[in-house]
Design a protein around this motif. Structure first.
Motif, PDB file in Angstrom:
ATOM      1  N   VAL A 598       0.850  -1.192   0.000  1.00 47.15           N
ATOM      2  CA  VAL A 598       0.000   0.000   0.000  1.00 47.15           C
ATOM      3  C   VAL A 598       0.883   1.239   0.000  1.00 47.15           C
ATOM      4  O   VAL A 598       2.104   1.174   0.166  1.00 47.15           O
ATOM      5  N   SER A 599       0.257   2.385  -0.171  1.00 45.88           N
ATOM      6  CA  SER A 599       0.997   3.648  -0.203  1.00 45.88           C
ATOM      7  C   SER A 599       1.528   3.995   1.185  1.00 45.88           C
ATOM      8  O   SER A 599       1.072   3.464   2.208  1.00 45.88           O
ATOM      9  N   LYS A 600       2.499   4.937   1.218  1.00 42.28           N
ATOM     10  CA  LYS A 600       3.042   5.391   2.500  1.00 42.28           C
ATOM     11  C   LYS A 600       1.956   5.993   3.374  1.00 42.28           C
ATOM     12  O   LYS A 600       1.952   5.821   4.598  1.00 42.28           O
ATOM     13  N   ALA A 601       1.012   6.697   2.731  1.00 44.91           N
ATOM     14  CA  ALA A 601      -0.056   7.338   3.499  1.00 44.91           C
ATOM     15  C   ALA A 601      -0.886   6.291   4.241  1.00 44.91           C
ATOM     16  O   ALA A 601      -1.267   6.496   5.400  1.00 44.91           O
ATOM     17  N   GLU A 608      -0.979   5.001  12.948  1.00 45.31           N
ATOM     18  CA  GLU A 608      -1.672   5.985  13.782  1.00 45.31           C
ATOM     19  C   GLU A 608      -2.896   5.360  14.446  1.00 45.31           C
ATOM     20  O   GLU A 608      -3.145   5.589  15.629  1.00 45.31           O
ATOM     21  N   GLU A 609      -3.668   4.554  13.684  1.00 45.97           N
ATOM     22  CA  GLU A 609      -4.858   3.911  14.253  1.00 45.97           C
ATOM     23  C   GLU A 609      -4.484   2.835  15.272  1.00 45.97           C
ATOM     24  O   GLU A 609      -5.125   2.707  16.329  1.00 45.97           O
ATOM     25  N   GLY A 610      -3.447   2.066  14.952  1.00 47.00           N
ATOM     26  CA  GLY A 610      -3.114   0.934  15.796  1.00 47.00           C
ATOM     27  C   GLY A 610      -2.187   1.251  16.942  1.00 47.00           C
ATOM     28  O   GLY A 610      -2.210   0.548  17.962  1.00 47.00           O
ATOM     29  N   VAL A 611      -1.377   2.287  16.822  1.00 49.05           N
ATOM     30  CA  VAL A 611      -0.400   2.589  17.881  1.00 49.05           C
ATOM     31  C   VAL A 611      -0.610   4.029  18.372  1.00 49.05           C
ATOM     32  O   VAL A 611      -1.270   4.257  19.386  1.00 49.05           O
ATOM     33  N   SER A 612      -0.059   4.987  17.636  1.00 50.51           N
ATOM     34  CA  SER A 612      -0.251   6.385  18.024  1.00 50.51           C
ATOM     35  C   SER A 612       0.157   7.277  16.862  1.00 50.51           C
ATOM     36  O   SER A 612       0.893   6.857  15.969  1.00 50.51           O
ATOM     37  N   LYS A 613      -0.260   8.543  16.926  1.00 47.06           N
ATOM     38  CA  LYS A 613       0.104   9.489  15.874  1.00 47.06           C
ATOM     39  C   LYS A 613       1.590   9.806  15.943  1.00 47.06           C
ATOM     40  O   LYS A 613       2.242  10.001  14.920  1.00 47.06           O
ATOM     41  N   THR A 614       2.109   9.793  17.159  1.00 45.31           N
ATOM     42  CA  THR A 614       3.534  10.092  17.320  1.00 45.31           C
ATOM     43  C   THR A 614       4.387   9.062  16.601  1.00 45.31           C
ATOM     44  O   THR A 614       5.339   9.406  15.882  1.00 45.31           O
ATOM     45  N   ALA A 620       7.610   9.123   8.781  1.00 42.77           N
ATOM     46  CA  ALA A 620       7.379   9.986   7.625  1.00 42.77           C
ATOM     47  C   ALA A 620       8.563  10.060   6.675  1.00 42.77           C
ATOM     48  O   ALA A 620       8.395  10.062   5.451  1.00 42.77           O
ATOM     49  N   GLY A 621       9.791  10.086   7.186  1.00 42.61           N
ATOM     50  CA  GLY A 621      10.940  10.283   6.304  1.00 42.61           C
ATOM     51  C   GLY A 621      11.566   9.003   5.810  1.00 42.61           C
ATOM     52  O   GLY A 621      12.593   9.053   5.122  1.00 42.61           O
ATOM     53  N   MET A 622      11.005   7.858   6.129  1.00 35.87           N
ATOM     54  CA  MET A 622      11.624   6.586   5.742  1.00 35.87           C
ATOM     55  C   MET A 622      11.319   6.225   4.287  1.00 35.87           C
ATOM     56  O   MET A 622      10.346   6.681   3.703  1.00 35.87           O
ATOM     57  N   LYS A 623      12.216   5.344   3.754  1.00 35.19           N
ATOM     58  CA  LYS A 623      11.931   4.754   2.451  1.00 35.19           C
ATOM     59  C   LYS A 623      10.801   3.740   2.610  1.00 35.19           C
ATOM     60  O   LYS A 623      10.534   3.242   3.697  1.00 35.19           O
ATOM     61  N   LYS A 624      10.165   3.397   1.504  1.00 37.90           N
ATOM     62  CA  LYS A 624       8.979   2.541   1.560  1.00 37.90           C
ATOM     63  C   LYS A 624       9.263   1.197   2.222  1.00 37.90           C
ATOM     64  O   LYS A 624       8.509   0.745   3.100  1.00 37.90           O
ATOM     65  N   ALA A 625      10.362   0.524   1.837  1.00 34.47           N
ATOM     66  CA  ALA A 625      10.662  -0.798   2.392  1.00 34.47           C
ATOM     67  C   ALA A 625      10.921  -0.713   3.888  1.00 34.47           C
ATOM     68  O   ALA A 625      10.438  -1.539   4.672  1.00 34.47           O
TER      69      ALA A 625
END
Length: 672
Positions: A598-601, A608-614, A620-625
């Motif tokens: 799936v996409s990064k988003a 965010e849903e399963g753990v936390s927004k933090t 956010a800055g990681m590569k997809k893999a």
């Protein structure tokens, strides 16, 4: 060697002498090598042959002697015991006298046992092919019929007809049979037809080990069996009267046959069905009536049903009184072997009076005016009438802003009014706004896992499985084919899930399904024909469990874009809620199963849903893999599921109402 001469039994004859012995002085010899008794059929054949042609071959006898070696006046039959028994049978039937003179040959030098053995060992039986052709020659040259030939040889006329048919096969077949290239069973299969060209054609097609039934099938492949539903419907006699030829099989116990003109038979079937259709249309007042050999399922017909006839209180009272009088008369005369004439007459009057009131259920006049009847041929050879069928152009228009009328052909619309998604599923759709849609491949993958979960959960709830099956059956029986909102593939089209999601069968739900299948396989018989006897003795609870397992394998909730079934997909949501399906024990989000696809988003949304927004923001800055692997670690053990795998909670009952389980008290026999 002593010269043969005709003598009487009064003097002791010499070896090789031909003598005349009264039948009642001929006895069986205990030195006869043949110890197995002649069969009744063999004795009958000897008797018939002797009656028609006399004793063609004189029996060989030896002189019977007493303990002192003196002749007793009787003779022991060394060779020809079958002829002696045939003569005795004729005497028993008074066709000849008990003292019938029999020409015999005396053997006073050879060992009686040895010559009896020699007679049976050194002779060669006639090849059956020679026998078949000889019977055929008798019929052609002497003009003998089957009955006369049978009488002369002691066999039934039916056996003679079989031999005549075998003798009439194509010369190439007979030669192959003589050479051992065909068995008798194979030759009989060829002889089912007298068409030499076809016989030789099929001979060139088969191998040496082709079974007889396969040859018979090829020989008759363009013909129709006499027990075919079409033949039973029309009647072989009516077919023959119309000029159709019937090929009889002389080599089966039931003497079955084939109708050679299939096109004539089909025309007779359609003609008879057309007549029945017109008759029922005129008699019952339908708008139309049509005949088909098989029901035309592709027409998309709707259906209306008869309704209970509303009767006046006076009519109800009159019918009840008549029925009670009828029962009373039957009860009062129960012991009588023959009803008194006045009682019998009164019963007929009551029956006529009750019939005058008409049926208890009838079609409404407006339904008769817009629907019709289709007459088809059933598998058992009788006409089947499907009444109340509505063509698309005759269907009532749907009300635009009103709830559909219940209880008639629109009753199934209640399903269609259900929302396609609900609860969490609807919320998930709203949450997807602004995000890229899932790929078709991932949707297939996730819904395949969802299907496995549904199957597993349904198998664990026998009562719900029964509900699902009944729901699907009712849709097919009472509703048009274009309105089938069910998740259950009722014909049990066992859709493999591996092509949608490789490895799904090795997942938790897949393994439980496989284990359950193996457990049932060990309990059920190996042969399908033995299954019924096992099921009859099975307890109610076991039957329900087996039903649940089989029904679960027909579930298909895969969202295949090439097989769009929105009604079924919506029903999958309803079923998941009813079952309380929890996919957390069946599927886990990993880099391979979800995050890497799936996409990064969407990865960040899941974290965010399963753990936390933090934690989601840190990705956010990681590569997809790298992001996919990190998300797998963060989500592990959290029980997070993508929207497609979530189950909406059941709706909360109104205040003051008790929210009962959907299975509670629904099937009290389920625990038997």
């Amino acid at each position: 060697m002593t010269t043969q001469s005709t003598q009487t039994a009064a003097t002791e004859p010499q070896h090789g002498a031909e003598i005349i012995v009264p039948l009642n002085r001929l006895k069986a010899s205990d030195k006869n090598a043949r110890k197995t008794p002649h069969s009744p059929a063999t004795i009958e054949a000897f008797a018939a042959s002797i009656k028609a042609k006399g004793v063609l071959q004189p029996p060989v006898v030896e002189i019977e002697r007493n303990g002192e070696g003196a002749p007793t006046g009787a003779y022991l039959v060394t060779i020809g015991e079958g002829r002696r028994l045939g003569l005795r049978l004729l005497a028993k039937r008074k066709a000849i006298k008990r003292t019938y003179p029999v020409r015999c040959i005396v053997d006073a030098e050879n060992d009686a046992h040895e010559i009896s053995l020699d007679e049976n060992v050194t002779r060669a039986d006639m090849h059956p092919a020679d026998q078949f052709e000889a019977f055929k020659r008798l019929a052609e040259e002497r003009g003998y019929g089957a009955e006369e030939i049978g009488a002369r040889f002691g066999v039934s006329a039916h056996v003679v007809r079989q031999r005549l048919r075998l003798g009439a096969v194509a010369p190439a077949l007979m030669q192959t049979y003589r050479e051992g290239g065909l068995t008798l069973e194979q030759l009989m299969a060829f002889a089912v037809s007298e068409d030499h060209d076809r016989q030789e054609q099929v001979l060139g097609m088969i191998g040496p080990h082709t079974p007889a039934y396969a040859i018979r099938r090829v020989m008759t492949e363009t013909k129709v069996r006499a027990d075919d539903p079409r033949a039973r419907f029309v009647g072989v006699e009516a077919y023959a009267e119309a000029g159709g030829a019937v090929l009889r099989d002389l080599f089966t116990e039931d003497g079955g046959g084939w109708l050679e003109d299939a096109s004539l038979l089909d025309r007779l079937v359609i003609g008879k069905l057309d007549g029945l259709a017109e008759e029922v249309r005129e008699r019952e007042g339908w708008k139309w009536a049509e005949a088909y050999p098989d029901f035309p399922h592709g027409l998309g017909l709707g259906r209306v049903y008869p309704e209970k006839v509303e009767r006046s209180p006076e009519d109800e009272a009159a019918m009840t009184a008549l029925a009670e009088e009828y029962d009373r008369l039957i009860s009062d005369n129960d012991s009588a072997e023959v009803l008194p004439p006045e009682v019998d007459a009164r019963l007929e009057e009551i029956d006529a009076a009750l019939q005058a009131f008409g049926d208890d259920h009838a079609y409404r006049p407006d339904d008769l005016a817009r629907s019709g009847v289709i007459v088809t041929l059933s598998h058992d050879g009788v006409a089947r009438f499907e009444r109340g069928l509505v063509r698309l152009e005759d269907a009532l228009p749907e009300p635009e802003d009103e709830a559909p009328e219940q209880g008639r052909e629109d009753a199934g619309d209640a399903e269609a009014t259900a929302p396609a998604t609900s609860g969490v599923a609807s919320g998930a759709a709203e949450a997807d706004e602004g995000l890229a849609p899932l790929s078709e491949k991932l949707v297939l993958d996730l819904t395949a896992h969802r299907t496995a979960g549904l199957r597993d959960a349904l198998a664990a709830d026998a009562s719900m499985a029964l509900t699902v099956v009944v729901h699907a059956f009712a849709l097919q029986v009472f509703y048009p084919p274009y309105d089938q909102p069910t998740v259950l593939q009722l014909r049990l089209s066992l859709t493999g899930l591996e092509r949608f999601a490789p490895g799904v069968c090795e997942g938790p739900a897949g393994r439980r399904i496989a284990d359950r299948s193996e457990a049932w396989a060990t309990r059920l018989p190996n042969e399908a024909r033995d299954l019924w006897a096992v099921l009859v003795d099975m307890s109610g609870s076991d039957l329900l469990d087996l039903l649940a397992h089989c029904a679960s394998l027909g579930v298909n909730a895969v969202r295949d874009p090439h097989d769009r079934r929105p009604g079924a997909w919506a029903q999958a949501e309803t079923l998941a809620t009813a079952l309380g399906l929890d996919m957390t024990g069946t599927w886990t989000a990993t880099a391979a199963s979800y995050f890497g696809r799936v996409s990064k988003a969407r990865v960040m949304e899941a974290v965010e849903e399963g753990v936390s927004k933090t934690d989601a923001d840190r990705l956010a800055g990681m590569k997809k893999a790298d992001m996919a692997e990190a998300a797998e670690t963060l989500i592990a053990g959290k029980g997070w599921l993508p929207p497609l795998l979530r189950t909406a909670p059941p709706q909360v009952a109104d205040a003051g109402e008790e929210a009962a389980s959907p299975n509670e008290d629904a099937y009290p026999f389920a625990a038997e």
